[in-house]
Design a protein around this motif. Structure first.
Motif, PDB file in Angstrom:
ATOM      1  N   GLU A  45      96.494  49.453 -30.897  1.00  0.00           N
ATOM      2  CA  GLU A  45      97.763  49.412 -30.158  1.00  0.00           C
ATOM      3  C   GLU A  45      98.293  47.974 -29.939  1.00  0.00           C
ATOM      4  O   GLU A  45      99.450  47.706 -30.258  1.00  0.00           O
ATOM      5  CB  GLU A  45      97.601  50.149 -28.818  1.00  0.00           C
ATOM      6  CG  GLU A  45      98.891  50.329 -28.028  1.00  0.00           C
ATOM      7  CD  GLU A  45      99.821  51.393 -28.600  1.00  0.00           C
ATOM      8  OE1 GLU A  45      99.431  52.123 -29.535  1.00  0.00           O
ATOM      9  OE2 GLU A  45     100.958  51.482 -28.112  1.00  0.00           O
ATOM     10  N   ALA A  48      99.652  46.628 -33.158  1.00  0.00           N
ATOM     11  CA  ALA A  48     100.902  47.279 -33.573  1.00  0.00           C
ATOM     12  C   ALA A  48     102.082  46.818 -32.723  1.00  0.00           C
ATOM     13  O   ALA A  48     103.193  46.630 -33.227  1.00  0.00           O
ATOM     14  CB  ALA A  48     100.751  48.798 -33.489  1.00  0.00           C
ATOM     15  N   THR A  56     101.285  52.065 -32.184  1.00  0.00           N
ATOM     16  CA  THR A  56     100.712  52.368 -33.498  1.00  0.00           C
ATOM     17  C   THR A  56     101.610  53.393 -34.196  1.00  0.00           C
ATOM     18  O   THR A  56     102.369  54.124 -33.543  1.00  0.00           O
ATOM     19  CB  THR A  56      99.286  52.948 -33.388  1.00  0.00           C
ATOM     20  OG1 THR A  56      99.324  54.093 -32.533  1.00  0.00           O
ATOM     21  CG2 THR A  56      98.318  51.915 -32.831  1.00  0.00           C
TER      22      THR A  56
END
Lengths: 143, 140
Positions: A45, A48, A56
Motif C-alpha cells: 500500500e 502504491a 494498490t
C-alpha cells in the motif's frame, strides 16, 4: 456445465451478467503468488500510494484470468478456445465490485470448425469499463 | 524516451515445467470453475502469463535493458492465441521478442509503450500459444 453447440448461438445473444464479490486484497496477494507478479504496486500500500495510484491496484492479468474463465464457462464443456484478447481500460482497486457481461458478436465456419466470437467486458461499481475483451472459441457442431 | 534500438531484441530460449500444483494454485486464484483446471490437469487460458515473471528480477530479462520503473508500469493490452492445450507435465520452451516501442502524449505527459511477443512450444516442438502484451509506462 454442459455442451453448447455452434447451432445454439447467434450474434446478439447475451452472456449472463455475473456480479463478482468485491476485489479483496487477499485475492490480489493470492494472484501475485500464483502468477509470480510481485510488482509492489499490487501488494504494498505505501509503495502504491507513493507511486501516485491512491492505493494498490489489482493485476490486469487477474481481470483477464477472471474474465477468460467467465467466457470459457459460458462456451461450455467442449469449447476449444482459440484466442482471447483484452484491453485494460481502467485500474481495479481493492473493494471494487466488478460485473462481467458478454455478447456474441459473430459466428462462422472456419477450417471446418464452428467459431463463435464474443465481446466480454468488466465494469466497476461506477459503471466504468475496466476491461474490454474479445474471445474466439470453437464449438462443436451437431452435424 | 525508451531506447528504440531494442525493438527486435530477442530473449534466449527458456524452459518452463508446468506443474500440477501450480496450475491448481493459479486456477484457484482466478476463480476458475472447470474441473480440469481446478484438478491441475489442464492450464487455464491465462496460466502462461506466469512464464513472463520467471526472470523478472534478473538482469537477463528481455525487459531489463529498457530500465522501466516498476512503480510507473501498467498493463495496457494482452492477447493470447491458442493452438494446443497446455497440460501438467509439459516442458514448455519459449522466447520473447520486443516487437515495438513507441510513445503517446497523454494528459499528464508522455507515456511509453512496449509491445512484446512470446512464442511458446511444448516438449514435442509443437506451438501451443502465442502471447502479445503491451506494457505502458506512465509519465515520471
Amino acid at each position: 456445465m454442459a455442451t453448447r453447440y455452434y447451432e445454439d448461438v447467434k450474434p446478439g445473444d447475451e452472456l449472463p451478467t455475473v456480479k463478482k464479490a468485491p476485489i479483496a486484497r487477499r485475492q490480489i496477494v493470492k494472484y501475485a503468488a500464483a502468477s509470480g507478479d510481485y510488482n509492489l504496486i499490487h501488494i504494498d500500500e505505501p509503495f502504491a500510494v507513493a507511486a501516485g495510484l491512491g492505493s494498490t491496484i489489482a493485476h490486469g492479468m487477474l481481470s483477464m484470468g477472471i474474465s477468460s474463465n467467465y467466457a470459457v464457462d459460458w462456451y461450455g464443456d467442449d469449447v476449444v478456445l482459440k484466442a482471447y484478447k483484452v484491453r485494460f481500460a481502467a485500474m481495479v482497486k481493492p473493494g471494487d465490485e466488478l460485473t462481467l457481461k458478454g455478447k456474441v458478436t459473430d459466428k462462422y465456419i472456419k477450417n471446418g470448425e464452428g467459431i463463435v466470437e464474443c465481446e466480454v467486458t468488466m465494469e466497476n461499481q461506477r459503471g466504468e469499463r475496466t476491461l474490454i475483451g474479445k474471445a474466439v472459441g470453437a464449438l462443436p457442431t451437431k452435424e | 524516451m525508451l531506447d528504440k534500438s531494442l525493438i527486435g531484441s530477442e530473449s534466449k530460449l527458456s524452459t518452463f515445467t508446468v506443474e500440477k500444483g501450480h496450475i491448481q494454485k493459479f486456477a484457484a486464484a482466478v476463480g476458475a470453475t472447470k474441473p480440469e483446471y481446478l484438478a491441475g490437469f489442464v492450464a487455464p487460458p491465462t496460466f502462461i502469463t506466469t512464464l513472463g515473471f520467471v526472470d523478472q528480477d534478473s538482469k537477463d530479462s528481455i525487459m531489463a535493458p529498457l530500465n522501466l520503473d516498476p512503480s510507473r508500469i501498467l498493463h495496457g493490452e494482452q492477447e493470447y492465441e491458442y493452438f494446443e492445450p497446455v497440460l501438467a507435465g509439459d516442458e514448455l520452451v519459449y522466447k520473447t521478442t520486443i516487437t515495438d516501442i513507441f510513445e503517446k502524449a497523454g494528459k499528464a505527459g508522455v507515456m511509453d509503450f512496449v509491445v512484446s511477443e512470446t512464442i511458446i512450444l511444448n516438449q514435442d516442438g509443437i506451438k501451443v500459444a502465442i502471447g502479445r502484451g503491451t506494457t505502458v509506462q506512465r509519465p515520471g
